[in-house]
Design a protein around this motif. Structure first.
Motif, PDB file in Angstrom:
ATOM      1  N   ASN A 158     -16.826 -10.719   3.882  1.00 27.75           N
ATOM      2  CA  ASN A 158     -16.583  -9.447   3.102  1.00 27.75           C
ATOM      3  C   ASN A 158     -15.095  -8.995   2.766  1.00 27.75           C
ATOM      4  O   ASN A 158     -14.740  -8.342   1.851  1.00 27.75           O
ATOM      5  N   GLU A 159     -14.119  -9.553   3.450  1.00 25.01           N
ATOM      6  CA  GLU A 159     -12.660  -9.062   3.537  1.00 25.01           C
ATOM      7  C   GLU A 159     -11.953 -10.078   2.304  1.00 25.01           C
ATOM      8  O   GLU A 159     -10.948  -9.698   2.171  1.00 25.01           O
ATOM      9  N   THR A 160     -12.467 -11.129   1.779  1.00 25.48           N
ATOM     10  CA  THR A 160     -12.011 -11.966   0.828  1.00 25.48           C
ATOM     11  C   THR A 160     -13.152 -12.299   0.005  1.00 25.48           C
ATOM     12  O   THR A 160     -13.985 -12.774   0.100  1.00 25.48           O
ATOM     13  N   THR A 161     -12.731 -11.423  -1.266  1.00 26.36           N
ATOM     14  CA  THR A 161     -13.993 -11.521  -2.283  1.00 26.36           C
ATOM     15  C   THR A 161     -13.342 -12.264  -3.594  1.00 26.36           C
ATOM     16  O   THR A 161     -13.631 -12.116  -4.727  1.00 26.36           O
ATOM     17  N   ALA A 162     -12.411 -13.403  -3.326  1.00 36.83           N
ATOM     18  CA  ALA A 162     -11.702 -13.914  -4.582  1.00 36.83           C
ATOM     19  C   ALA A 162     -11.386 -15.340  -4.049  1.00 36.83           C
ATOM     20  O   ALA A 162     -10.755 -15.425  -2.932  1.00 36.83           O
TER      21      ALA A 162
END
Length: 407
Positions: free
Chosen positions: A106-110
């Protein structure tokens, strides 16, 4: 077979010169123009070919598509494998499954879900941005398989929107419409996260979207280890991503320098969406080499200097090529780096490997009678899968250097 039929069913035979035979037997995926004996059968991009040696022995099956110096990519080493909907569906679903851990973060969405030849289809990349996808086509040849690739993607993921970038020129059709393909037209920017830090992304605005995803691990290192209490100079800063991570990592001040006028507004936007007062930081629109001269003249020095230039750039006064000019760039940076300061030297050039890059670093310091220590090295992150048979695909080279300068 699943899905739509490929309209392209004709397969032609292409012979390559004997001196190139070994590299293709060993799995090299890029078919170069100079390796081909006769290019006349290559009449239309996207045509499927069987690559054979001068004696007619099969070496691989691929497609014709002009990309840089390449004339196509090998897709399979099995002469009986059909390049059909099942082929694309399998390649794309396999790549997506391999990124399961990224989808669960959830902390990296790319991140990248398909990385060209590393995932088995040269000339194609697909990136994920918070529920939407960006397909980048690097040749007209791969673009002929758009229907099959879209079908494969749509049946492998749920999506809000799919956009595309065509990194090739088709007369009168380059950047057609606003790059929207299907789904729901988005309102830009969309906000994505990388290790909890926010980026503003524009999928409808030219070739660049707002962040280079391949530098994720380097940005994290800057935030965690090389920013606290430091003054940071970020050159060729684009939208200021390194500066944002430095500021959030406790840098006392960042200075972002880029020649492009639009970089300033995009950098301010990135400061703002991360809750940082941009007025406490410097954002300079200027040629980087001119800024180095200014900094030396004013006796400005920085604790951390970030160098991530394009492989080739031209301004009114300077033409810059990484292969020719990186050593000069490093020397300019060393001069304005504090004693025991940090230089983060990066390049995405495919023209040379890490060994030669380290040679540039060594020469630059020696010519200034300075010493240095390389603290860390980075290459492409896990989602940018590469092929062991194609070293050029592992293009990113980053060295984090402690500069034992004499000033």
């Amino acid at each position: 077979m699943i899905g739509a039929d490929l309209t392209m069913t004709v397969e032609i035979m292409i012979s390559i010169k004997d001196k190139f035979k070994n590299m293709y037997q060993q799995g090299y995926p890029l078919v170069s123009k100079e390796a081909i004996l006769n290019t006349k059968p290559l009449t239309s991009e996207g045509i499927i070919f069987n690559l054979v040696d001068e004696q007619g022995h099969f070496l691989g099956k691929g497609y014709f598509g002009k990309q840089n110096k390449g004339y196509g990519w090998i897709l399979s080493n099995n002469k009986n494998e059909m390049i059909n909907q099942d082929f694309f569906t399998k390649k794309i679903s396999t790549a997506i499954k391999a990124r399961a851990s990224f989808f669960n973060d959830n902390e990296t969405t790319a991140f990248r879900i398909f990385n060209g030849e590393g995932d088995g289809i040269g000339g194609l990349t697909i990136d994920y941005f918070a529920g939407s996808y960006l397909i980048t086509w690097y040749s007209e040849g791969i673009y002929t398989f758009k229907k099959e690739i879209l079908f494969a993607l749509e049946h492998a993921v749920q999506y809000q929107a799919i956009y595309e970038k065509k990194r090739f020129s088709r007369t009168g059709q380059y950047m057609e419409d606003d790059d929207f393909v299907k789904g729901e037209r988005l309102e830009f920017p969309i906000i994505v996260k990388e290790n909890g830090v926010k980026f503003a992304i524009y999928l409808n605005d030219g070739a660049m979207v707002g962040v280079f995803l391949d530098q994720r691990e380097v940005r994290k290192a800057i935030m965690n280890r090389y920013a606290k209490g430091k003054t940071v100079l970020n050159t060729f800063s684009y939208t200021g991503a390194f500066s944002i991570f430095a500021a959030l990592g406790g840098a006392t001040k960042t200075t972002s320098v880029d020649l492009a006028n639009r970089s300033k507004g995009r950098t301010i936007e990135h400061f703002q969406i991360n809750g940082i007062n941009h007025e406490k930081h410097n954002i300079v629109v200027e040629d980087v080499f001119q800024y180095f001269k200014y900094a030396a003249r004013k006796q400005l020095t920085f604790d951390t200097v970030i160098l991530d230039p394009p492989s080739f750039a031209r301004s009114k006064k300077v033409t810059f090529s990484v292969a020719k000019d990186y050593k000069k760039l490093l020397k300019e940076a060393i001069i304005i780096t504090e004693k025991n300061g940090i230089i983060i030297a990066s390049t995405n050039s495919t023209a040379f490997g890490m060994k030669k890059f380290k040679g540039f670093i060594d020469s630059a310091f020696k010519e200034l009678d300075s010493t240095y220590q390389i603290l860390e090295e980075f290459s492409l992150p896990q989602d940018f899968k590469t092929s062991i048979h194609f070293s050029e695909g592992n293009y990113l080279k980053v060295a984090i250097i402690k500069a034992n300068t004499t000033h």
